[in-house]
Design a protein around this motif. Structure first.
Motif, PDB file in Angstrom:
ATOM      1  N   THR A  80      -1.861  -0.015   2.261  1.00 13.99           N
ATOM      2  CA  THR A  80      -2.589   1.121   1.696  1.00 13.99           C
ATOM      3  C   THR A  80      -1.617   2.141   1.121  1.00 13.99           C
ATOM      4  OG1 THR A  80      -4.253   0.782   3.429  1.00 13.99           O
ATOM      5  CG2 THR A  80      -4.378   2.831   2.166  1.00 13.99           C
ATOM      6  N   GLY A  81      -1.774   2.437  -0.175  1.00 12.83           N
ATOM      7  CA  GLY A  81      -0.897   3.393  -0.838  1.00 12.83           C
ATOM      8  C   GLY A  81      -1.649   4.632  -1.293  1.00 12.83           C
TER       9      GLY A  81
ATOM     10  N   THR B 250       0.846   2.994   3.954  1.00 16.93           N
ATOM     11  CA  THR B 250       2.013   2.133   3.817  1.00 16.93           C
ATOM     12  C   THR B 250       2.998   2.736   2.831  1.00 16.93           C
ATOM     13  OG1 THR B 250       0.489   0.260   4.060  1.00 16.93           O
ATOM     14  CG2 THR B 250       2.762  -0.248   3.446  1.00 16.93           C
ATOM     15  N   THR B 251       2.487   3.176   1.659  1.00 16.60           N
ATOM     16  CA  THR B 251       3.360   3.679   0.597  1.00 16.60           C
ATOM     17  C   THR B 251       2.828   4.996   0.047  1.00 16.60           C
ATOM     18  OG1 THR B 251       2.182   2.540  -1.201  1.00 16.60           O
ATOM     19  CG2 THR B 251       3.962   1.317  -0.112  1.00 16.60           C
ATOM     20  N   LEU B 252       3.747   5.732  -0.604  1.00 13.36           N
ATOM     21  CA  LEU B 252       3.383   6.975  -1.270  1.00 13.36           C
ATOM     22  C   LEU B 252       4.153   7.079  -2.578  1.00 13.36           C
ATOM     23  CD1 LEU B 252       2.003   9.778  -1.314  1.00 13.36           C
ATOM     24  CD2 LEU B 252       4.000  10.655  -0.064  1.00 13.36           C
ATOM     25  N   LYS B 253       3.420   7.383  -3.661  1.00 16.96           N
ATOM     26  CA  LYS B 253       4.031   7.682  -4.956  1.00 16.96           C
ATOM     27  C   LYS B 253       3.921   9.177  -5.205  1.00 16.96           C
ATOM     28  CE  LYS B 253       3.066   3.498  -7.669  1.00 16.96           C
ATOM     29  NZ  LYS B 253       2.248   3.005  -8.804  1.00 16.96           N
TER      30      LYS B 253
ATOM     31  N   LEU C 129      -0.542   2.865  13.482  1.00 20.71           N
ATOM     32  CA  LEU C 129      -0.313   1.446  13.243  1.00 20.71           C
ATOM     33  C   LEU C 129      -0.493   1.181  11.762  1.00 20.71           C
ATOM     34  CD1 LEU C 129      -2.262  -0.138  16.220  1.00 20.71           C
ATOM     35  CD2 LEU C 129       0.201   0.186  16.014  1.00 20.71           C
ATOM     36  N   LEU C 130       0.560   0.700  11.096  1.00 16.98           N
ATOM     37  CA  LEU C 130       0.502   0.427   9.673  1.00 16.98           C
ATOM     38  C   LEU C 130       0.208  -1.045   9.432  1.00 16.98           C
ATOM     39  CD1 LEU C 130       3.458   2.487   8.217  1.00 16.98           C
ATOM     40  CD2 LEU C 130       1.081   3.130   8.513  1.00 16.98           C
ATOM     41  N   PRO C 131      -0.519  -1.371   8.347  1.00 19.54           N
ATOM     42  CA  PRO C 131      -0.775  -2.764   8.029  1.00 19.54           C
ATOM     43  C   PRO C 131       0.529  -3.540   7.892  1.00 19.54           C
ATOM     44  CG  PRO C 131      -2.083  -1.325   6.645  1.00 19.54           C
ATOM     45  CD  PRO C 131      -1.155  -0.455   7.397  1.00 19.54           C
TER      46      PRO C 131
END
Length: 318
Positions: free
Chosen positions: A183-184, A212-215, A314-316
């Motif tokens: 998930t971003g 999970t990610t960030l832009k 908890l991250l995927p």
């Protein structure tokens, strides 16, 4: 893999997931948006001109397969063994009938050497049935859903005509991550009306979410947008960062950011013919090099000022 960088880097993340090089291929699948077609509004977000992030090979008159073919041809010249992720990027890529959406995703996945999907969308456009499809698919392929949040402040979301609330953003992120899907999120730093402290507080808010990610990217004024008109009429309501100011801002931001979140990018580069300001004269990789240099000078690191909550995240995929 041990991370030698002072922040979680997207390239390192991909190397953890894949045993080979992978490259994103952008796709414009001809979708629209609920605040363009009248469902929630017209005209789209005030800052948006979709031409700013559609590569030359990415046109709606071309099929998904044709766009992948051209993108692969471009990248395979240098890296013949490269594998690919189909990146559904332009507009809202979960905004259509379920059968139509799945047909386009499956067309992309059937292309040789495509190993998964990255799907850009809005937090208010993720029906449960589609999320179930992505959850099943993620057991066999790489799947990441990237939500455009832009801000965590509801007053800003109203001002820029996003048409959704931050509560909807949090709900979509939590529902997606709960199904084991990467998930971003995407955030614009420097939107009008937001103080520096409020911008940095976005990091505190996002750090509590299972991302999970960030832009990240700087506010850019783009020709033929309502925001460009607003800024021309009321420049005092906008602060357009210099490159050096923005570098300090993003470093302060990531020092408050949960260290488990992958930082995919710091900056965006719009086509010069569309960009009004700020024009820093730097390519993305040049700007990132400046950020990295300044991080070392400051002895900064992601999460230095982050205070974990009492509940474990908890991250995927972890």
């Amino acid at each position: 893999m041990e991370n030698s960088k002072p922040y979680r880097d997207f390239g390192d993340f991909l190397r953890e997931v894949f045993p080979h090089k992978v490259q994103k291929i952008s796709i414009n699948a001809g979708f629209t948006c609920p605040n363009r077609d009248g469902t929630k509004g017209f005209g789209g977000c005030t800052y948006c001109n979709n031409q700013t992030f559609s590569p030359e090979y990415c046109h709606t008159e071309k099929s998904v397969t044709e766009q992948l073919e051209e993108g692969v041809r471009f990248f395979s010249r240098k890296y013949p063994d490269m594998k690919y992720l189909a990146y559904f990027q332009a507009y809202t890529n979960t905004y259509d009938e379920l059968d139509s959406l799945i047909a386009k995703y499956e067309e992309a996945l059937s292309y040789p050497d495509v190993r998964g999907l990255i799907v850009g969308t809005r937090p208010d456009c993720m029906p449960e049935a589609l999320l179930d499809y992505f959850a099943a698919l993620s057991k066999e392929k790489f799947v990441m859903i990237e939500y455009g949040l832009e801000s965590t402040l509801d007053r800003t979301l109203v001002r820029i005509n996003r048409g959704h609330t931050h509560a909807e953003s949090e709900d979509a992120i939590r529902r997606t991550a709960a199904k084991g899907i990467y998930t971003g999120a995407h955030l614009i730093l420097g939107l009008p009306g937001e103080s520096r402290d409020e911008i940095l507080h976005h990091a505190d808010v996002l750090s509590t979410l299972p991302l999970t990610t960030l832009k990240l990217h700087q506010l850019q004024l783009i020709r033929n947008t309502r925001m460009a008109k607003e800024q021309a009429e009321h420049p005092e309501q906008f602060h357009l960062y210099t490159a050096d100011e923005y570098i300090e801002l993003v470093i302060d931001f990531i020092e408050r950011l949960n260290p488990s979140i992958v930082v995919e990018r710091f900056v965006s580069q719009s086509p010069k013919e569309l960009l009004i300001a700020p024009d820093w004269g730097l390519k993305n990789f040049e700007f990132t090099a400046k950020v990295n240099k300044r991080i070392l000078e400051r002895n900064a690191r992601q999460g230095r000022l982050f205070t974990p909550s009492s509940s474990e995240r908890l991250l995927p995929g972890r």
